[in-house]
Design a protein around this motif. Structure first.
Motif, PDB file in Angstrom:
ATOM      1  N   PRO A  74      -7.540 -19.862  -1.232  1.00 46.01           N
ATOM      2  CA  PRO A  74      -8.650 -20.246  -2.106  1.00 46.01           C
ATOM      3  C   PRO A  74      -9.949 -19.501  -1.785  1.00 46.01           C
ATOM      4  O   PRO A  74     -10.242 -19.195  -0.631  1.00 46.01           O
ATOM      5  N   GLY A  75     -10.697 -19.231  -2.825  1.00 44.98           N
ATOM      6  CA  GLY A  75     -12.018 -18.620  -2.710  1.00 44.98           C
ATOM      7  C   GLY A  75     -12.812 -18.972  -3.948  1.00 44.98           C
ATOM      8  O   GLY A  75     -12.644 -20.052  -4.520  1.00 44.98           O
ATOM      9  N   ASN A  76     -13.652 -18.053  -4.401  1.00 46.84           N
ATOM     10  CA  ASN A  76     -14.464 -18.328  -5.587  1.00 46.84           C
ATOM     11  C   ASN A  76     -13.637 -18.165  -6.862  1.00 46.84           C
ATOM     12  O   ASN A  76     -12.412 -18.026  -6.823  1.00 46.84           O
ATOM     13  N   GLU A  77     -14.330 -18.179  -8.013  1.00 46.57           N
ATOM     14  CA  GLU A  77     -13.619 -18.199  -9.289  1.00 46.57           C
ATOM     15  C   GLU A  77     -12.991 -16.848  -9.643  1.00 46.57           C
ATOM     16  O   GLU A  77     -12.148 -16.768 -10.542  1.00 46.57           O
ATOM     17  N   GLU A  78     -13.371 -15.789  -8.957  1.00 46.58           N
ATOM     18  CA  GLU A  78     -12.788 -14.473  -9.254  1.00 46.58           C
ATOM     19  C   GLU A  78     -11.494 -14.291  -8.465  1.00 46.58           C
ATOM     20  O   GLU A  78     -11.431 -14.569  -7.270  1.00 46.58           O
ATOM     21  N   ILE A  79     -10.470 -13.807  -9.144  1.00 45.74           N
ATOM     22  CA  ILE A  79      -9.124 -13.805  -8.567  1.00 45.74           C
ATOM     23  C   ILE A  79      -8.578 -12.389  -8.398  1.00 45.74           C
ATOM     24  O   ILE A  79      -8.732 -11.528  -9.268  1.00 45.74           O
ATOM     25  N   ILE A  80      -7.912 -12.186  -7.257  1.00 47.14           N
ATOM     26  CA  ILE A  80      -7.162 -10.962  -6.976  1.00 47.14           C
ATOM     27  C   ILE A  80      -5.682 -11.333  -6.931  1.00 47.14           C
ATOM     28  O   ILE A  80      -5.288 -12.255  -6.215  1.00 47.14           O
ATOM     29  N   LEU A  81      -4.857 -10.622  -7.687  1.00 45.63           N
ATOM     30  CA  LEU A  81      -3.425 -10.880  -7.724  1.00 45.63           C
ATOM     31  C   LEU A  81      -2.682  -9.757  -6.986  1.00 45.63           C
ATOM     32  O   LEU A  81      -2.905  -8.576  -7.255  1.00 45.63           O
ATOM     33  N   LEU A  82      -1.786 -10.140  -6.054  1.00 50.46           N
ATOM     34  CA  LEU A  82      -1.045  -9.188  -5.238  1.00 50.46           C
ATOM     35  C   LEU A  82       0.431  -9.187  -5.651  1.00 50.46           C
ATOM     36  O   LEU A  82       1.063 -10.243  -5.731  1.00 50.46           O
ATOM     37  N   VAL A  83       0.976  -7.974  -5.867  1.00 52.04           N
ATOM     38  CA  VAL A  83       2.320  -7.827  -6.433  1.00 52.04           C
ATOM     39  C   VAL A  83       3.142  -6.886  -5.537  1.00 52.04           C
ATOM     40  O   VAL A  83       2.920  -5.676  -5.528  1.00 52.04           O
ATOM     41  N   HIS A  84       4.069  -7.444  -4.774  1.00 47.66           N
ATOM     42  CA  HIS A  84       4.828  -6.652  -3.805  1.00 47.66           C
ATOM     43  C   HIS A  84       5.942  -5.840  -4.472  1.00 47.66           C
ATOM     44  O   HIS A  84       6.214  -5.969  -5.669  1.00 47.66           O
ATOM     45  N   GLY A  85       6.638  -5.043  -3.658  1.00 39.45           N
ATOM     46  CA  GLY A  85       7.673  -4.165  -4.172  1.00 39.45           C
ATOM     47  C   GLY A  85       9.089  -4.640  -3.908  1.00 39.45           C
ATOM     48  O   GLY A  85       9.331  -5.794  -3.537  1.00 39.45           O
ATOM     49  N   TRP A  86      10.034  -3.711  -4.068  1.00 37.82           N
ATOM     50  CA  TRP A  86      11.474  -3.977  -3.978  1.00 37.82           C
ATOM     51  C   TRP A  86      11.869  -4.384  -2.557  1.00 37.82           C
ATOM     52  O   TRP A  86      11.426  -3.790  -1.585  1.00 37.82           O
ATOM     53  N   GLU A  87      12.737  -5.394  -2.478  1.00 37.87           N
ATOM     54  CA  GLU A  87      13.266  -5.914  -1.213  1.00 37.87           C
ATOM     55  C   GLU A  87      12.156  -6.270  -0.224  1.00 37.87           C
ATOM     56  O   GLU A  87      12.236  -5.989   0.966  1.00 37.87           O
ATOM     57  N   SER A  88      11.123  -6.906  -0.752  1.00 36.80           N
ATOM     58  CA  SER A  88       9.986  -7.343   0.052  1.00 36.80           C
ATOM     59  C   SER A  88       9.649  -8.768  -0.366  1.00 36.80           C
ATOM     60  O   SER A  88      10.465  -9.461  -0.981  1.00 36.80           O
ATOM     61  N   ASN A  89       8.457  -9.218  -0.056  1.00 36.23           N
ATOM     62  CA  ASN A  89       7.981 -10.530  -0.484  1.00 36.23           C
ATOM     63  C   ASN A  89       6.480 -10.588  -0.231  1.00 36.23           C
ATOM     64  O   ASN A  89       5.878  -9.587   0.194  1.00 36.23           O
ATOM     65  N   ALA A  90       5.866 -11.730  -0.493  1.00 35.52           N
ATOM     66  CA  ALA A  90       4.410 -11.837  -0.420  1.00 35.52           C
ATOM     67  C   ALA A  90       3.853 -11.605   0.981  1.00 35.52           C
ATOM     68  O   ALA A  90       2.671 -11.292   1.135  1.00 35.52           O
ATOM     69  N   SER A  91       4.687 -11.711   1.999  1.00 34.26           N
ATOM     70  CA  SER A  91       4.190 -11.499   3.366  1.00 34.26           C
ATOM     71  C   SER A  91       3.860 -10.037   3.646  1.00 34.26           C
ATOM     72  O   SER A  91       3.235  -9.737   4.658  1.00 34.26           O
ATOM     73  N   ARG A  92       4.265  -9.115   2.747  1.00 30.36           N
ATOM     74  CA  ARG A  92       3.973  -7.702   2.981  1.00 30.36           C
ATOM     75  C   ARG A  92       2.472  -7.406   2.962  1.00 30.36           C
ATOM     76  O   ARG A  92       2.014  -6.361   3.417  1.00 30.36           O
ATOM     77  N   TRP A  93       1.678  -8.366   2.482  1.00 34.19           N
ATOM     78  CA  TRP A  93       0.228  -8.161   2.392  1.00 34.19           C
ATOM     79  C   TRP A  93      -0.492  -8.601   3.659  1.00 34.19           C
ATOM     80  O   TRP A  93      -1.717  -8.653   3.684  1.00 34.19           O
ATOM     81  N   LYS A  94       0.244  -8.895   4.703  1.00 35.87           N
ATOM     82  CA  LYS A  94      -0.333  -9.382   5.958  1.00 35.87           C
ATOM     83  C   LYS A  94      -1.465  -8.491   6.467  1.00 35.87           C
ATOM     84  O   LYS A  94      -2.504  -8.989   6.929  1.00 35.87           O
ATOM     85  N   LYS A  95      -1.298  -7.191   6.391  1.00 36.75           N
ATOM     86  CA  LYS A  95      -2.289  -6.268   6.954  1.00 36.75           C
ATOM     87  C   LYS A  95      -3.473  -6.029   6.013  1.00 36.75           C
ATOM     88  O   LYS A  95      -4.548  -5.624   6.458  1.00 36.75           O
ATOM     89  N   LEU A  96      -3.283  -6.265   4.733  1.00 42.48           N
ATOM     90  CA  LEU A  96      -4.384  -6.101   3.768  1.00 42.48           C
ATOM     91  C   LEU A  96      -5.256  -7.351   3.682  1.00 42.48           C
ATOM     92  O   LEU A  96      -6.474  -7.249   3.468  1.00 42.48           O
ATOM     93  N   LEU A  97      -4.672  -8.520   3.848  1.00 40.56           N
ATOM     94  CA  LEU A  97      -5.401  -9.779   3.664  1.00 40.56           C
ATOM     95  C   LEU A  97      -6.681  -9.887   4.495  1.00 40.56           C
ATOM     96  O   LEU A  97      -7.706 -10.358   3.966  1.00 40.56           O
ATOM     97  N   PRO A  98      -6.707  -9.468   5.772  1.00 41.80           N
ATOM     98  CA  PRO A  98      -7.961  -9.575   6.541  1.00 41.80           C
ATOM     99  C   PRO A  98      -9.105  -8.754   5.948  1.00 41.80           C
ATOM    100  O   PRO A  98     -10.269  -9.057   6.209  1.00 41.80           O
ATOM    101  N   TYR A  99      -8.784  -7.754   5.144  1.00 45.07           N
ATOM    102  CA  TYR A  99      -9.819  -6.958   4.489  1.00 45.07           C
ATOM    103  C   TYR A  99     -10.281  -7.610   3.183  1.00 45.07           C
ATOM    104  O   TYR A  99     -11.446  -7.480   2.796  1.00 45.07           O
ATOM    105  N   LEU A 100      -9.373  -8.309   2.511  1.00 49.17           N
ATOM    106  CA  LEU A 100      -9.706  -8.930   1.234  1.00 49.17           C
ATOM    107  C   LEU A 100     -10.424 -10.273   1.389  1.00 49.17           C
ATOM    108  O   LEU A 100     -11.315 -10.600   0.595  1.00 49.17           O
TER     109      LEU A 100
END
Length: 291
Positions: A74-100
């Motif tokens: 959760p954050g403010n009203e503006e939303i960022i949507l993350l879309v992973h690739g083949w044979e992956s899942n939402a956890s692939r964004w682990k390294k990007l999340l601390p920047y976002l």
């Protein structure tokens, strides 16, 4: 040893499908398509989620007879949507999340069909795009970030689901303002050809597969290209691709960059297909933060 074993398995499977094609071509075609569209890994178990996905708000959506999973920071009203690739899942964004996260925006990540906690056994770009359409209609993200096949699904979505005006002046499919593509494939023909080559499938199967794609997706394989779609996109884009990407070759990123009029292109070296890099992630944050 693993490479040798993989080579033997793929060639053996291809040989059996080729053999079947001479007695039951329809059956062989469907066998090949199931292999092509069925991920072998990327699933998650709810009782043992990766640390990245714990302490998030989980929301499940239902589409076309299957449930697919999303995770919300959760954050403010503006939303960022993350879309992973083949044979992956939402956890692939682990390294990007601390920047976002310091941006203060709400972040939502999806598990693609047949990946993560989502149901199903098949994933293809049009199906992925249809799931994105369900999310985008509800959440109306301003920014969408996709890696690999996730990026291809974004391009397909933007081409198929244009904003539609409603009687009250609102938009049925709100305009996404910014898009980030990381190592995204463009030409479906290349993906299909690589699969045929991997299994050494014969021309009978190849021809049948390409006809099946057109029947199933209602688009000719030569026109199924993200960079062709991108010629008509108005969104701002940041396109990044690595010269040493052995999964999706660098030419795919260059085609996107050339076709997408309002885009910034970053060519990296040494990151491979994963595209994990602190400098790149900082540039993504700067891109999202620009007025």
């Amino acid at each position: 040893m693993k490479k040798i074993k993989f080579f033997i398995i793929t060639k053996s499977v291809g040989f059996l499908i080729n053999l079947t094609s001479y007695t039951a071509l329809e059956k062989a075609k469907l066998q090949a398509y199931r292999l092509f569209s069925s991920p072998r890994k990327g699933k998650l178990h709810r009782e043992n989620l990766p640390k990245t996905l714990r302490n998030t708000t989980l929301e499940t959506f239902h589409y076309d007879g299957e449930d697919f999973q999303t995770y919300i920071w959760p954050g403010n009203e503006e939303i960022i949507l993350l879309v992973h690739g083949w044979e992956s899942n939402a956890s692939r964004w682990k390294k990007l999340l601390p920047y976002l996260k310091p941006l203060g925006k709400t972040i939502i990540a999806i598990d693609a069909p047949a990946h993560g906690l989502s149901e199903g056994t098949e994933l293809n770009v049009p199906k992925y795009a249809e799931c994105l359409n369900v999310l985008i209609r509800k959440y109306q993200p301003k920014t969408i970030i996709g890696h690999s096949v996730g990026g291809a699904a974004i391009a397909y979505y933007l081409n198929k689901y244009q904003p539609e005006a409603k009687p009250n002046g609102a938009k049925l499919n709100p305009e996404i303002e910014k898009v980030v593509l990381l190592g995204a494939p463009s030409d479906f023909k290349i993906i299909s050809d690589n699969f045929v080559k991997l299994l050494s499938l014969n021309s009978r199967i190849e021809t049948q597969l390409e006809a099946y794609y057109q029947q199933k997706f209602n688009i000719h394989i030569n026109d199924f290209s993200g960079h062709k779609f991108a010629q008509n996109f108005s969104q701002k884009a940041l396109i990044a691709h690595d010269t040493e990407d052995s999964v999706v070759l660098i030419d795919e990123g260059r085609k996107y960059a050339k076709a997408w009029k309002n885009s910034i292109y970053i060519e990296t070296s040494g990151l491979g297909h994963s595209m994990h890099d602190a400098n790149l992630y900082q540039k993504i944050v700067e891109f999202i933060s620009e007025a």
